[in-house]
Design a protein around this motif. Sequence first.
Motif, PDB file in Angstrom:
ATOM      1  N   HIS A 288      26.925  49.252  45.260  1.00 19.92           N
ATOM      2  CA  HIS A 288      26.072  48.644  43.991  1.00 19.92           C
ATOM      3  C   HIS A 288      25.821  46.927  44.787  1.00 19.92           C
ATOM      4  O   HIS A 288      26.388  46.521  45.322  1.00 19.92           O
ATOM      5  CB  HIS A 288      26.923  47.921  43.406  1.00 19.92           C
ATOM      6  N   ASP A 289      25.154  46.133  44.196  1.00 13.46           N
ATOM      7  CA  ASP A 289      23.866  45.288  44.668  1.00 13.46           C
ATOM      8  C   ASP A 289      24.657  43.806  43.746  1.00 13.46           C
ATOM      9  O   ASP A 289      24.471  43.992  42.602  1.00 13.46           O
ATOM     10  CB  ASP A 289      22.387  45.555  44.066  1.00 13.46           C
ATOM     11  N   GLN A 290      25.834  43.210  44.521  1.00 16.58           N
ATOM     12  CA  GLN A 290      26.004  42.349  43.339  1.00 16.58           C
ATOM     13  C   GLN A 290      25.230  41.351  43.224  1.00 16.58           C
ATOM     14  O   GLN A 290      25.433  40.566  42.267  1.00 16.58           O
ATOM     15  CB  GLN A 290      27.109  41.555  45.410  1.00 16.58           C
ATOM     16  N   ALA A 291      24.355  41.124  43.838  1.00 14.04           N
ATOM     17  CA  ALA A 291      23.614  39.972  43.330  1.00 14.04           C
ATOM     18  C   ALA A 291      22.765  40.064  41.862  1.00 14.04           C
ATOM     19  O   ALA A 291      22.756  39.412  41.040  1.00 14.04           O
ATOM     20  CB  ALA A 291      22.253  39.458  43.912  1.00 14.04           C
ATOM     21  N   GLU A 292      22.948  41.356  41.825  1.00  9.21           N
ATOM     22  CA  GLU A 292      22.471  42.259  40.754  1.00  9.21           C
ATOM     23  C   GLU A 292      22.847  42.305  39.740  1.00  9.21           C
ATOM     24  O   GLU A 292      23.312  42.109  38.726  1.00  9.21           O
ATOM     25  CB  GLU A 292      21.249  42.978  40.325  1.00  9.21           C
ATOM     26  N   TYR A 293      24.209  42.467  39.933  1.00  9.45           N
ATOM     27  CA  TYR A 293      25.093  42.414  39.033  1.00  9.45           C
ATOM     28  C   TYR A 293      25.604  41.104  38.640  1.00  9.45           C
ATOM     29  O   TYR A 293      25.727  41.240  37.491  1.00  9.45           O
ATOM     30  CB  TYR A 293      26.620  43.096  39.744  1.00  9.45           C
ATOM     31  N   ARG A 295      23.037  39.232  38.247  1.00  7.42           N
ATOM     32  CA  ARG A 295      22.350  38.617  37.089  1.00  7.42           C
ATOM     33  C   ARG A 295      22.856  38.812  35.675  1.00  7.42           C
ATOM     34  O   ARG A 295      22.287  38.597  34.672  1.00  7.42           O
ATOM     35  CB  ARG A 295      20.838  39.014  37.592  1.00  7.42           C
ATOM     36  N   LEU A 296      23.377  40.235  35.424  1.00  5.62           N
ATOM     37  CA  LEU A 296      23.525  41.268  34.966  1.00  5.62           C
ATOM     38  C   LEU A 296      24.340  40.190  34.012  1.00  5.62           C
ATOM     39  O   LEU A 296      24.090  39.749  32.324  1.00  5.62           O
ATOM     40  CB  LEU A 296      24.180  42.650  34.569  1.00  5.62           C
ATOM     41  N   VAL A 297      25.448  39.382  34.149  1.00  4.36           N
ATOM     42  CA  VAL A 297      26.635  38.830  33.675  1.00  4.36           C
ATOM     43  C   VAL A 297      26.590  37.686  33.264  1.00  4.36           C
ATOM     44  O   VAL A 297      26.263  36.807  32.248  1.00  4.36           O
ATOM     45  CB  VAL A 297      27.839  38.810  34.823  1.00  4.36           C
ATOM     46  N   SER A 298      25.185  37.107  34.338  1.00  6.30           N
ATOM     47  CA  SER A 298      24.716  35.362  33.555  1.00  6.30           C
ATOM     48  C   SER A 298      23.992  35.699  32.460  1.00  6.30           C
ATOM     49  O   SER A 298      24.073  34.737  31.933  1.00  6.30           O
ATOM     50  CB  SER A 298      24.367  35.181  34.748  1.00  6.30           C
ATOM     51  N   LEU A 299      22.972  36.960  32.162  1.00  2.01           N
ATOM     52  CA  LEU A 299      22.078  36.764  31.157  1.00  2.01           C
ATOM     53  C   LEU A 299      23.019  37.212  29.900  1.00  2.01           C
ATOM     54  O   LEU A 299      22.108  37.091  28.869  1.00  2.01           O
ATOM     55  CB  LEU A 299      21.207  38.025  31.706  1.00  2.01           C
ATOM     56  N   TYR A 300      23.989  38.429  30.058  1.00  3.73           N
ATOM     57  CA  TYR A 300      24.447  39.466  28.703  1.00  3.73           C
ATOM     58  C   TYR A 300      26.004  39.017  29.139  1.00  3.73           C
ATOM     59  O   TYR A 300      26.153  39.267  27.939  1.00  3.73           O
ATOM     60  CB  TYR A 300      24.002  40.540  29.429  1.00  3.73           C
ATOM     61  N   GLY A 301      26.788  38.232  29.635  1.00  6.52           N
ATOM     62  CA  GLY A 301      27.660  37.895  29.863  1.00  6.52           C
ATOM     63  C   GLY A 301      28.299  39.316  30.455  1.00  6.52           C
ATOM     64  O   GLY A 301      27.831  40.365  30.811  1.00  6.52           O
ATOM     65  N   SER A 302      29.688  38.853  30.239  1.00  7.26           N
ATOM     66  CA  SER A 302      31.142  39.934  31.037  1.00  7.26           C
ATOM     67  C   SER A 302      31.236  40.764  29.790  1.00  7.26           C
ATOM     68  O   SER A 302      30.989  40.724  28.371  1.00  7.26           O
ATOM     69  CB  SER A 302      31.803  39.561  31.057  1.00  7.26           C
ATOM     70  N   MET A 303      30.747  42.089  30.306  1.00  6.98           N
ATOM     71  CA  MET A 303      31.663  43.957  29.263  1.00  6.98           C
ATOM     72  C   MET A 303      33.546  43.890  29.899  1.00  6.98           C
ATOM     73  O   MET A 303      32.944  45.367  30.003  1.00  6.98           O
ATOM     74  CB  MET A 303      30.752  44.770  30.193  1.00  6.98           C
ATOM     75  N   ALA A 304      34.044  43.212  30.554  1.00  5.19           N
ATOM     76  CA  ALA A 304      35.112  43.224  30.731  1.00  5.19           C
ATOM     77  C   ALA A 304      35.712  44.403  30.153  1.00  5.19           C
ATOM     78  O   ALA A 304      37.162  45.013  29.828  1.00  5.19           O
ATOM     79  CB  ALA A 304      35.287  42.640  31.847  1.00  5.19           C
ATOM     80  N   HIS A 305      35.388  43.327  28.981  1.00  7.11           N
ATOM     81  CA  HIS A 305      36.049  43.918  27.452  1.00  7.11           C
ATOM     82  C   HIS A 305      36.747  45.565  27.439  1.00  7.11           C
ATOM     83  O   HIS A 305      37.076  45.881  26.408  1.00  7.11           O
ATOM     84  CB  HIS A 305      35.932  43.228  25.976  1.00  7.11           C
ATOM     85  N   LEU A 306      35.611  46.073  27.541  1.00  5.76           N
ATOM     86  CA  LEU A 306      35.054  47.456  27.205  1.00  5.76           C
ATOM     87  C   LEU A 306      36.375  48.960  28.432  1.00  5.76           C
ATOM     88  O   LEU A 306      37.077  49.869  27.790  1.00  5.76           O
ATOM     89  CB  LEU A 306      33.894  47.592  27.831  1.00  5.76           C
ATOM     90  N   GLN A 307      36.678  47.888  29.367  1.00  8.45           N
ATOM     91  CA  GLN A 307      38.121  48.201  29.634  1.00  8.45           C
ATOM     92  C   GLN A 307      39.450  48.084  29.265  1.00  8.45           C
ATOM     93  O   GLN A 307      40.128  48.479  29.751  1.00  8.45           O
ATOM     94  CB  GLN A 307      38.498  47.327  31.422  1.00  8.45           C
ATOM     95  N   ARG A 308      39.640  47.021  28.276  1.00 10.66           N
ATOM     96  CA  ARG A 308      40.508  47.222  28.135  1.00 10.66           C
ATOM     97  C   ARG A 308      40.776  47.879  26.896  1.00 10.66           C
ATOM     98  O   ARG A 308      39.668  48.214  25.749  1.00 10.66           O
ATOM     99  CB  ARG A 308      41.005  45.432  27.026  1.00 10.66           C
ATOM    100  N   GLN A 309      41.679  48.894  25.969  1.00 12.46           N
ATOM    101  CA  GLN A 309      42.404  49.849  24.831  1.00 12.46           C
ATOM    102  C   GLN A 309      41.945  49.219  23.687  1.00 12.46           C
ATOM    103  O   GLN A 309      42.383  47.803  23.787  1.00 12.46           O
ATOM    104  CB  GLN A 309      43.571  49.723  25.163  1.00 12.46           C
TER     105      GLN A 309
END
Length: 310
Positions: A288-293, A295-309
């Motif tokens: 993946h492109d770390q800089a693009e990732y 950028r996504l997190v800075s714009l839309y926030g973390s999606m790590a909650h989808l990793q949790r049950q």
Amino acid sequence: MSLSHTLKAFEALDSAYATGKAVLDLLAPHDRSIRASVETIQGPRGKTDFVRVVVPGTAGKQKGGTAPTLGIVGRLGGVGARPSRIGLVSDGDGAVAAVAAALKLASMAEQGDALPGDVIISTHICADAPTRPHQPVDFMDSPVDTETLNAHEVTPDMDAVLSIDTTKGNRILNHKGYALSPTVKQGYILRVSEDLVRIMEMTSGRPAVTFPITMQDITPYGNDVYHINSILQPSIATEAPTVGVAISTVTAVPGCGTGASDEADIAAVVRFVVEVAKEFGRGTCRFHDQAEYDRLVSLYGSMAHLQRQA
């Protein structure tokens, strides 16, 4: 060549006596160049043997170096569904591919072709796993739950993960051979890796094939939503970018079907993951492109909650 290693792995696992020890015995002649271990885990629907193989790189973390570590996970419910089915089930392709990749990498190291980065290969071996209903065809189930699988198959040392899984029980991926998923990282479905596409085309001699995934597919099992299968379940247990390598067919084939494993298709996957391991360790393959990732997190926030049950 990868086919000879694939055939050895296939023969070892196409047995009512297939166990983690059988895999260790297969790898024993290469114990100077690898570290292999097995752990038996009892689950609510039986037991399975988790196998982990570490192939140290010349500049990898195992030797105090900084080269990145690739994780190769052979994902499946079981290699057999005895007593209701006799023989290796279609679902076992991921385990065969993982064991064959370990054999190939170990052989390469002994021939003087050790890779720069470490490679960690993990899978599990169960010859009598349960089955469960699924549309359009029945799935293989596992003796243990997804969290247990991830806890033993995904490690913090992995800087990227290739998850190999039979993906034949659907009408979405209609291709004989194998296909790649987009990269998944901490709840984000990112673009398909250009480097992985290049390596797939190089090793297959054909145009790359990819398959679609949804938000549902990257959430944990057990949340009562549809998943194409468990191919992206390793992504919920790591911060590392994860890509599914789907062994596929034109028609929908049950995971518990026997006589449905194509040795040539599995060997093609082994060639692919070995070439990825070579390039990832020397820094010429990005998932993946770390800089693009970022950028996504800075714009839309973390999606790590989808990793949790939920």
